[in-house]
Design a protein around this motif. Structure first.
Motif, PDB file in Angstrom:
ATOM      1  N   THR A  68       0.837  -1.203   0.000  1.00 22.82           N
ATOM      2  CA  THR A  68       0.000   0.000   0.000  1.00 22.82           C
ATOM      3  C   THR A  68       0.867   1.247   0.000  1.00 22.82           C
ATOM      4  O   THR A  68       2.023   1.205   0.443  1.00 22.82           O
ATOM      5  CB  THR A  68      -0.949   0.025   1.220  1.00 22.82           C
ATOM      6  N   CYS A  69       0.303   2.326  -0.481  1.00 21.11           N
ATOM      7  CA  CYS A  69       0.963   3.630  -0.387  1.00 21.11           C
ATOM      8  C   CYS A  69       0.335   4.469   0.721  1.00 21.11           C
ATOM      9  O   CYS A  69       0.658   5.648   0.874  1.00 21.11           O
ATOM     10  CB  CYS A  69       0.874   4.368  -1.726  1.00 21.11           C
ATOM     11  N   LYS A  70      -0.549   3.871   1.488  1.00 14.79           N
ATOM     12  CA  LYS A  70      -1.168   4.554   2.629  1.00 14.79           C
ATOM     13  C   LYS A  70      -0.242   4.436   3.837  1.00 14.79           C
ATOM     14  O   LYS A  70       0.611   3.547   3.890  1.00 14.79           O
ATOM     15  CB  LYS A  70      -2.530   3.931   2.920  1.00 14.79           C
ATOM     16  N   PRO A  71      -0.411   5.322   4.820  1.00 22.51           N
ATOM     17  CA  PRO A  71       0.449   5.247   6.007  1.00 22.51           C
ATOM     18  C   PRO A  71       0.283   3.924   6.757  1.00 22.51           C
ATOM     19  O   PRO A  71      -0.830   3.418   6.896  1.00 22.51           O
ATOM     20  CB  PRO A  71      -0.042   6.410   6.880  1.00 22.51           C
ATOM     21  N   VAL A  72       1.401   3.402   7.229  1.00 23.13           N
ATOM     22  CA  VAL A  72       1.417   2.185   8.034  1.00 23.13           C
ATOM     23  C   VAL A  72       2.132   2.512   9.344  1.00 23.13           C
ATOM     24  O   VAL A  72       3.227   3.075   9.336  1.00 23.13           O
ATOM     25  CB  VAL A  72       2.149   1.032   7.323  1.00 23.13           C
ATOM     26  N   ILE A  73       1.491   2.149  10.439  1.00 21.80           N
ATOM     27  CA  ILE A  73       2.070   2.341  11.765  1.00 21.80           C
ATOM     28  C   ILE A  73       2.375   0.958  12.319  1.00 21.80           C
ATOM     29  O   ILE A  73       1.483   0.124  12.432  1.00 21.80           O
ATOM     30  CB  ILE A  73       1.108   3.096  12.693  1.00 21.80           C
ATOM     31  N   GLY A  74       3.617   0.736  12.646  1.00 23.46           N
ATOM     32  CA  GLY A  74       4.026  -0.550  13.188  1.00 23.46           C
ATOM     33  C   GLY A  74       4.078  -0.514  14.700  1.00 23.46           C
ATOM     34  O   GLY A  74       4.572   0.453  15.291  1.00 23.46           O
ATOM     35  N   VAL A  75       3.563  -1.566  15.321  1.00 21.66           N
ATOM     36  CA  VAL A  75       3.610  -1.702  16.770  1.00 21.66           C
ATOM     37  C   VAL A  75       4.401  -2.973  17.094  1.00 21.66           C
ATOM     38  O   VAL A  75       3.890  -4.080  16.912  1.00 21.66           O
ATOM     39  CB  VAL A  75       2.198  -1.794  17.395  1.00 21.66           C
ATOM     40  N   PRO A  76       5.636  -2.822  17.560  1.00 18.32           N
ATOM     41  CA  PRO A  76       6.388  -4.007  17.960  1.00 18.32           C
ATOM     42  C   PRO A  76       5.839  -4.536  19.283  1.00 18.32           C
ATOM     43  O   PRO A  76       5.521  -3.762  20.186  1.00 18.32           O
ATOM     44  CB  PRO A  76       7.824  -3.492  18.109  1.00 18.32           C
ATOM     45  N   VAL A  77       5.704  -5.851  19.368  1.00 23.33           N
ATOM     46  CA  VAL A  77       5.160  -6.483  20.562  1.00 23.33           C
ATOM     47  C   VAL A  77       6.310  -7.036  21.395  1.00 23.33           C
ATOM     48  O   VAL A  77       7.211  -7.683  20.868  1.00 23.33           O
ATOM     49  CB  VAL A  77       4.170  -7.604  20.181  1.00 23.33           C
ATOM     50  N   SER A  78       6.271  -6.745  22.684  1.00 20.22           N
ATOM     51  CA  SER A  78       7.335  -7.219  23.564  1.00 20.22           C
ATOM     52  C   SER A  78       7.260  -8.726  23.740  1.00 20.22           C
ATOM     53  O   SER A  78       6.235  -9.350  23.509  1.00 20.22           O
ATOM     54  CB  SER A  78       7.259  -6.520  24.926  1.00 20.22           C
ATOM     55  N   GLY A  79       8.350  -9.261  24.130  1.00 14.55           N
ATOM     56  CA  GLY A  79       8.449 -10.705  24.332  1.00 14.55           C
ATOM     57  C   GLY A  79       9.889 -11.038  24.649  1.00 14.55           C
ATOM     58  O   GLY A  79      10.616 -10.225  25.216  1.00 14.55           O
ATOM     59  N   GLY A  80      10.317 -12.182  24.226  1.00  9.19           N
ATOM     60  CA  GLY A  80      11.674 -12.618  24.516  1.00  9.19           C
ATOM     61  C   GLY A  80      12.745 -11.859  23.761  1.00  9.19           C
ATOM     62  O   GLY A  80      13.899 -11.825  24.172  1.00  9.19           O
ATOM     63  N   VAL A  81      12.376 -11.230  22.635  1.00 16.75           N
ATOM     64  CA  VAL A  81      13.372 -10.570  21.781  1.00 16.75           C
ATOM     65  C   VAL A  81      12.884  -9.158  21.430  1.00 16.75           C
ATOM     66  O   VAL A  81      12.615  -8.852  20.286  1.00 16.75           O
ATOM     67  CB  VAL A  81      13.604 -11.383  20.478  1.00 16.75           C
ATOM     68  N   ASN A  82      12.774  -8.303  22.436  1.00 22.49           N
ATOM     69  CA  ASN A  82      12.200  -6.972  22.241  1.00 22.49           C
ATOM     70  C   ASN A  82      12.937  -6.130  21.215  1.00 22.49           C
ATOM     71  O   ASN A  82      12.322  -5.486  20.368  1.00 22.49           O
ATOM     72  CB  ASN A  82      12.159  -6.207  23.561  1.00 22.49           C
ATOM     73  N   LEU A  83      14.256  -6.107  21.291  1.00 18.41           N
ATOM     74  CA  LEU A  83      15.026  -5.247  20.398  1.00 18.41           C
ATOM     75  C   LEU A  83      14.847  -5.657  18.942  1.00 18.41           C
ATOM     76  O   LEU A  83      14.726  -4.806  18.063  1.00 18.41           O
ATOM     77  CB  LEU A  83      16.506  -5.255  20.786  1.00 18.41           C
ATOM     78  N   ASP A  84      14.798  -6.944  18.663  1.00 20.93           N
ATOM     79  CA  ASP A  84      14.607  -7.401  17.288  1.00 20.93           C
ATOM     80  C   ASP A  84      13.284  -6.899  16.724  1.00 20.93           C
ATOM     81  O   ASP A  84      13.223  -6.432  15.586  1.00 20.93           O
ATOM     82  CB  ASP A  84      14.661  -8.929  17.201  1.00 20.93           C
ATOM     83  N   ALA A  85      12.212  -7.001  17.510  1.00 19.63           N
ATOM     84  CA  ALA A  85      10.900  -6.545  17.040  1.00 19.63           C
ATOM     85  C   ALA A  85      10.921  -5.049  16.773  1.00 19.63           C
ATOM     86  O   ALA A  85      10.428  -4.582  15.743  1.00 19.63           O
ATOM     87  CB  ALA A  85       9.821  -6.899  18.061  1.00 19.63           C
ATOM     88  N   LEU A  86      11.497  -4.293  17.682  1.00 18.03           N
ATOM     89  CA  LEU A  86      11.563  -2.834  17.514  1.00 18.03           C
ATOM     90  C   LEU A  86      12.376  -2.458  16.281  1.00 18.03           C
ATOM     91  O   LEU A  86      11.933  -1.652  15.451  1.00 18.03           O
ATOM     92  CB  LEU A  86      12.164  -2.197  18.765  1.00 18.03           C
ATOM     93  N   LEU A  87      13.540  -3.056  16.121  1.00 15.99           N
ATOM     94  CA  LEU A  87      14.389  -2.728  14.972  1.00 15.99           C
ATOM     95  C   LEU A  87      13.746  -3.148  13.654  1.00 15.99           C
ATOM     96  O   LEU A  87      13.907  -2.465  12.642  1.00 15.99           O
ATOM     97  CB  LEU A  87      15.768  -3.362  15.127  1.00 15.99           C
TER      98      LEU A  87
END
Length: 153
Positions: A68-87
């Protein structure tokens, strides 16, 4: 959501969207396990903004943005590998950006989506201004209560 286990984070977004009377649609679609489902959902949607919630590799926001060319907001979910999800959410390649909010901040994702939609909807923008005023008033009241309870030195 990338999986049903992301529902508690999605519920934070739903609460905010309901507060602002913003219509929404929710689905579980995995970037890796059901990529065609993700593509079909995104390309058939009339959404103005997408909120993609995922943990672990958190590829879902990027896959949504690819369709899509519409805005996308990503929400990383915490768990065992928080930094990987955020990055995974913030380190997108050039030309396919994804906005990012903090770990598990479905509420902030909804607020950002509402602000984006408010650019062309003055009523929504006014509701956001009222919400911000409520937030400020709550902090002022909290401050007065803390000072009254603890006192000053």
């Amino acid at each position: 959501m990338g999986s049903k286990s992301d529902l508690p984070v999605a519920e934070k977004a739903i609460t905010m969207l309901k507060k602002f009377n913003v219509d929404y649609e929710i689905a579980v679609a995995s970037a890796h396990r059901t990529p065609e489902r993700v593509k079909d959902f995104v390309t058939s949607s009339d959404a103005e903004v997408f909120i993609a919630i995922a943990g672990l590799s958190a590829a879902l926001p990027g896959v949504v943005a690819a369709h899509t060319c519409k805005p996308v907001i990503g929400v990383p979910v915490s768990g065992g590998v928080n930094l990987d999800a955020l990055l995974s959410v913030v380190q997108m390649p050039p030309g396919i950006p994804v906005a990012a909010v903090g770990l598990d901040r479905g509420d902030n994702a909804a607020i950002l989506a509402i602000e984006i939609m408010g650019v062309k909807d003055p009523k929504l923008s006014d509701k956001m201004k009222d919400y911000r005023k409520e937030q400020a008033e709550k902090i002022e009241a909290d401050s007065k209560q803390v000072v009254a309870d603890v006192g000053r030195k």
